[in-house]
Design an enzyme around this catalytic site. Structure first.
Site, PDB file in Angstrom:
ATOM      1  N   SER A  16     -15.892   6.839  -8.408  1.00 23.27           N
ATOM      2  CA  SER A  16     -14.813   7.767  -8.035  1.00 23.27           C
ATOM      3  C   SER A  16     -15.300   8.980  -7.246  1.00 23.27           C
ATOM      4  O   SER A  16     -16.275   9.638  -7.605  1.00 23.27           O
ATOM      5  CB  SER A  16     -14.094   8.256  -9.300  1.00 23.27           C
ATOM      6  OG  SER A  16     -13.144   9.223  -8.928  1.00 23.27           O
ATOM      7  N   LYS A  17     -14.553   9.269  -6.189  1.00 23.92           N
ATOM      8  CA  LYS A  17     -14.863  10.414  -5.348  1.00 23.92           C
ATOM      9  C   LYS A  17     -14.102  11.670  -5.789  1.00 23.92           C
ATOM     10  O   LYS A  17     -14.283  12.753  -5.248  1.00 23.92           O
ATOM     11  CB  LYS A  17     -14.435  10.085  -3.907  1.00 23.92           C
ATOM     12  CG  LYS A  17     -15.469  10.497  -2.907  1.00 23.92           C
ATOM     13  CD  LYS A  17     -15.128   9.984  -1.536  1.00 23.92           C
ATOM     14  CE  LYS A  17     -16.140  10.518  -0.555  1.00 23.92           C
ATOM     15  NZ  LYS A  17     -16.184   9.853   0.684  1.00 23.92           N
ATOM     16  N   LYS A  65      -3.537   3.808 -16.345  1.00 24.75           N
ATOM     17  CA  LYS A  65      -2.378   4.636 -15.974  1.00 24.75           C
ATOM     18  C   LYS A  65      -1.162   4.386 -16.858  1.00 24.75           C
ATOM     19  O   LYS A  65      -0.370   5.290 -17.098  1.00 24.75           O
ATOM     20  CB  LYS A  65      -2.005   4.383 -14.506  1.00 24.75           C
ATOM     21  CG  LYS A  65      -3.026   4.982 -13.575  1.00 24.75           C
ATOM     22  CD  LYS A  65      -2.699   4.726 -12.141  1.00 24.75           C
ATOM     23  CE  LYS A  65      -3.915   5.037 -11.300  1.00 24.75           C
ATOM     24  NZ  LYS A  65      -3.738   4.834  -9.889  1.00 24.75           N
ATOM     25  N   ASN A  86      -0.985   9.270 -13.212  1.00 27.84           N
ATOM     26  CA  ASN A  86      -2.352   9.427 -12.694  1.00 27.84           C
ATOM     27  C   ASN A  86      -2.859  10.865 -12.805  1.00 27.84           C
ATOM     28  O   ASN A  86      -4.012  11.140 -12.478  1.00 27.84           O
ATOM     29  CB  ASN A  86      -2.459   8.943 -11.236  1.00 27.84           C
ATOM     30  CG  ASN A  86      -1.936   9.959 -10.244  1.00 27.84           C
ATOM     31  OD1 ASN A  86      -1.000  10.705 -10.544  1.00 27.84           O
ATOM     32  ND2 ASN A  86      -2.534  10.007  -9.066  1.00 27.84           N
ATOM     33  N   ASP A 101       0.391   9.191  -6.859  1.00 25.72           N
ATOM     34  CA  ASP A 101      -0.065   8.063  -6.028  1.00 25.72           C
ATOM     35  C   ASP A 101       0.957   7.683  -4.954  1.00 25.72           C
ATOM     36  O   ASP A 101       0.596   7.408  -3.808  1.00 25.72           O
ATOM     37  CB  ASP A 101      -0.325   6.829  -6.888  1.00 25.72           C
ATOM     38  CG  ASP A 101      -1.627   6.918  -7.656  1.00 25.72           C
ATOM     39  OD1 ASP A 101      -2.554   7.602  -7.175  1.00 25.72           O
ATOM     40  OD2 ASP A 101      -1.711   6.307  -8.731  1.00 25.72           O
ATOM     41  N   GLY A 125      -0.125  -0.424 -12.053  1.00 27.31           N
ATOM     42  CA  GLY A 125       0.400   0.929 -12.092  1.00 27.31           C
ATOM     43  C   GLY A 125       0.623   1.522 -10.709  1.00 27.31           C
ATOM     44  O   GLY A 125       1.635   2.202 -10.477  1.00 27.31           O
ATOM     45  N   TYR A 211     -11.198   2.346  -1.754  1.00 25.84           N
ATOM     46  CA  TYR A 211     -11.851   3.161  -0.723  1.00 25.84           C
ATOM     47  C   TYR A 211     -13.370   3.086  -0.846  1.00 25.84           C
ATOM     48  O   TYR A 211     -13.907   2.721  -1.890  1.00 25.84           O
ATOM     49  CB  TYR A 211     -11.388   4.625  -0.803  1.00 25.84           C
ATOM     50  CG  TYR A 211     -11.672   5.285  -2.127  1.00 25.84           C
ATOM     51  CD1 TYR A 211     -10.726   5.256  -3.151  1.00 25.84           C
ATOM     52  CD2 TYR A 211     -12.883   5.917  -2.379  1.00 25.84           C
ATOM     53  CE1 TYR A 211     -10.973   5.839  -4.376  1.00 25.84           C
ATOM     54  CE2 TYR A 211     -13.144   6.516  -3.596  1.00 25.84           C
ATOM     55  CZ  TYR A 211     -12.201   6.471  -4.590  1.00 25.84           C
ATOM     56  OH  TYR A 211     -12.454   7.052  -5.806  1.00 25.84           O
TER      57      TYR A 211
HETATM   58  P1  NDP Z   1      -3.883  -2.040 -12.525  1.00 26.57           P
HETATM   59  O1  NDP Z   1      -4.981  -2.430 -13.472  1.00 26.57           O
HETATM   60  O2  NDP Z   1      -2.702  -1.319 -13.084  1.00 26.57           O
HETATM   61  O3  NDP Z   1      -3.316  -3.386 -11.795  1.00 26.57           O
HETATM   62  C1  NDP Z   1      -4.183  -4.280 -11.225  1.00 26.57           C
HETATM   63  C2  NDP Z   1      -3.398  -5.330 -10.413  1.00 26.57           C
HETATM   64  O4  NDP Z   1      -4.375  -6.084  -9.685  1.00 26.57           O
HETATM   65  C3  NDP Z   1      -2.591  -6.307 -11.242  1.00 26.57           C
HETATM   66  O5  NDP Z   1      -1.421  -6.660 -10.534  1.00 26.57           O
HETATM   67  C4  NDP Z   1      -3.526  -7.515 -11.347  1.00 26.57           C
HETATM   68  O6  NDP Z   1      -2.839  -8.739 -11.484  1.00 26.57           O
HETATM   69  C5  NDP Z   1      -4.177  -7.477  -9.982  1.00 26.57           C
HETATM   70  N1  NDP Z   1      -5.515  -8.073  -9.923  1.00 26.57           N
HETATM   71  C6  NDP Z   1      -6.639  -7.646 -10.540  1.00 26.57           C
HETATM   72  N2  NDP Z   1      -7.692  -8.429 -10.202  1.00 26.57           N
HETATM   73  C7  NDP Z   1      -7.191  -9.361  -9.325  1.00 26.57           C
HETATM   74  C8  NDP Z   1      -7.785 -10.447  -8.637  1.00 26.57           C
HETATM   75  N3  NDP Z   1      -9.094 -10.730  -8.760  1.00 26.57           N
HETATM   76  N4  NDP Z   1      -6.996 -11.178  -7.819  1.00 26.57           N
HETATM   77  C9  NDP Z   1      -5.678 -10.900  -7.679  1.00 26.57           C
HETATM   78  N5  NDP Z   1      -5.064  -9.875  -8.329  1.00 26.57           N
HETATM   79  C10 NDP Z   1      -5.817  -9.127  -9.142  1.00 26.57           C
HETATM   80  O7  NDP Z   1      -4.556  -1.230 -11.321  1.00 26.57           O
HETATM   81  P2  NDP Z   1      -4.019   0.010 -10.483  1.00 26.57           P
HETATM   82  O8  NDP Z   1      -2.666  -0.299  -9.959  1.00 26.57           O
HETATM   83  O9  NDP Z   1      -4.192   1.236 -11.267  1.00 26.57           O
HETATM   84  O10 NDP Z   1      -5.092   0.071  -9.279  1.00 26.57           O
HETATM   85  C11 NDP Z   1      -5.193  -0.982  -8.350  1.00 26.57           C
HETATM   86  C12 NDP Z   1      -6.266  -0.640  -7.324  1.00 26.57           C
HETATM   87  O11 NDP Z   1      -5.898   0.497  -6.568  1.00 26.57           O
HETATM   88  C13 NDP Z   1      -7.632  -0.312  -7.914  1.00 26.57           C
HETATM   89  O12 NDP Z   1      -8.599  -0.955  -7.134  1.00 26.57           O
HETATM   90  C14 NDP Z   1      -7.743   1.194  -7.767  1.00 26.57           C
HETATM   91  O13 NDP Z   1      -9.079   1.616  -7.628  1.00 26.57           O
HETATM   92  C15 NDP Z   1      -6.971   1.413  -6.456  1.00 26.57           C
HETATM   93  N6  NDP Z   1      -6.384   2.766  -6.311  1.00 26.57           N
HETATM   94  C16 NDP Z   1      -6.725   3.553  -5.243  1.00 26.57           C
HETATM   95  C17 NDP Z   1      -6.156   4.810  -5.083  1.00 26.57           C
HETATM   96  C18 NDP Z   1      -6.542   5.664  -3.940  1.00 26.57           C
HETATM   97  O14 NDP Z   1      -6.281   6.871  -4.011  1.00 26.57           O
HETATM   98  N7  NDP Z   1      -7.078   5.156  -2.872  1.00 26.57           N
HETATM   99  C19 NDP Z   1      -5.188   5.340  -6.047  1.00 26.57           C
HETATM  100  C20 NDP Z   1      -4.867   4.404  -7.096  1.00 26.57           C
HETATM  101  C21 NDP Z   1      -5.460   3.179  -7.229  1.00 26.57           C
HETATM  102  P3  NDP Z   1      -2.317  -9.264 -12.939  1.00 26.57           P
HETATM  103  O15 NDP Z   1      -0.997  -8.586 -13.190  1.00 26.57           O
HETATM  104  O16 NDP Z   1      -2.190 -10.729 -12.729  1.00 26.57           O
HETATM  105  O17 NDP Z   1      -3.373  -8.905 -13.952  1.00 26.57           O
END
Ligand code: NDP
Length: 265
Positions: A16-17, A65, A86, A101, A125, A211
């Site tokens: 995390s940054k 989250k 968040n 977000d 989330g 990122y």
């Molecule tokens: P969650 O844990 O709430 O949700 C994860 C989602 O990803 C679920 O829909 C899950 O599917 C799916 N998933 C996980 N692994 C795989 C895979 N290998 N193949 C396909 N689908 C997959 O995560 P968040 O919503 O909190 O975060 C998601 C991403 O966004 C993270 O990588 C996070 O770091 C990034 N992020 C970046 C931000 C930024 O500021 N740039 C801000 C917020 C998040 P299933 O329902 O089937 O389990």
């Protein structure tokens, strides 16, 4: 005045940054705060840890989250709609939960032009918090997830939702967004490659909200010649809004953004 402490809770969290961004802004805006990272394995312990660490506020990243949402005493409108938090701020002994977000993501995609339809890959989330705000801004949003469970909330909110088996990938979408954690700490694509290739070819651009790395999804989009963006802009903009809550609106958003941007140089 004592130094106010903030952390980001997540698992993984070492990438995390946010600590760098917030500490830059604390220092340069002369706010007496310090921001660290906390690897939280059990999300149900979030509130207990928040209190025992003596925090004034926190950010929450994957996968906590939804647990953060449960931990809060009060919620802002976006957090309530998304059922995901968040940003938490302690006020008068209560935990106030926000979701920055969606607004952060919205601002980050303004560089893509002529976007009307958006396909979100993932139903976690972040997809929850961004989908509503995108729709409220007149984008047409569709959700594609690998499994059915988390789609119910989106269906209840009136979104078109699909899993890979029932999805028609010849349907064009202007912007394809990876909001899964596929590619975060592994090298997987968020959907089968056949589906992705067709979607990307028909799109005007692709965004991965992860990122700091060229994910397999972004690599594929670049290989197919599409404009891309990673999650740095979203990170910056959601961080600016979180900082605004942490410091109780003491600074302008432009001032905060100017300082936080220095973490990306
Ligand atoms: P969650 O844990 O709430 O949700 C994860 C989602 O990803 C679920 O829909 C899950 O599917 C799916 N998933 C996980 N692994 C795989 C895979 N290998 N193949 C396909 N689908 C997959 O995560 P968040 O919503 O909190 O975060 C998601 C991403 O966004 C993270 O990588 C996070 O770091 C990034 N992020 C970046 C931000 C930024 O500021 N740039 C801000 C917020 C998040 P299933 O329902 O089937 O389990």
């Amino acid at each position: 005045m004592y130094k106010k402490l903030f952390v980001i809770f997540g698992n993984p969290v070492s990438h995390s940054k946010s600590p760098l961004m917030h500490n830059f802004a604390f220092k340069n805006l002369e706010f007496d705060g310090c921001y660290g990272r906390y690897l939280l394995e059990d999300g149900t312990k979030l509130k207990e840890k928040f209190i025992s660490l003596g925090l004034s506020g926190a950010n929450i990243t994957v996968p906590h989250k939804e647990e953060a949402f449960m931990a809060c005493d009060e919620l802002d409108e976006f957090a309530r709609i998304a059922k995901a938090v968040n940003t938490i701020v302690l006020k008068n002994g209560k935990l106030y939960g926000y979701n920055t977000d969606g607004s952060g993501f919205l601002k980050s995609i303004l560089k893509f032009k002529d976007i009307k339809t958006i396909l979100i890959l993932g139903a976690g989330g972040t997809a929850q918090s961004t989908s509503i705000i995108l729709r409220n801004t007149q984008y047409d949003v569709t959700i594609l997830n690998r499994s059915q469970n988390r789609l119910q909330l989106f269906t209840d909110n009136g979104f078109d939702c699909y899993i890979f088996d029932d999805f028609d990938s010849s349907q064009p979408y202007d912007l394809i967004v990876n909001m899964t954690s596929a590619g975060l700490s592994d090298d997987s694509l968020p959907a089968p490659i056949g589906i992705l290739e067709q979607l990307i070819k028909n799109s005007k651009g692709c965004v991965d909200i992860i990122y700091g790395k060229d994910t397999p999804f972004l690599k594929l989009a670049k290989k197919l010649g599409k404009p891309t963006n990673d999650g740095s802009d979203m990170l910056l903009f959601q961080g600016v809004l979180a900082f605004d809550y942490f410091t109780n609106h003491q600074y302008s958003l432009d001032e905060i953004e100017d300082e936080m941007k220095k973490a990306f140089i």
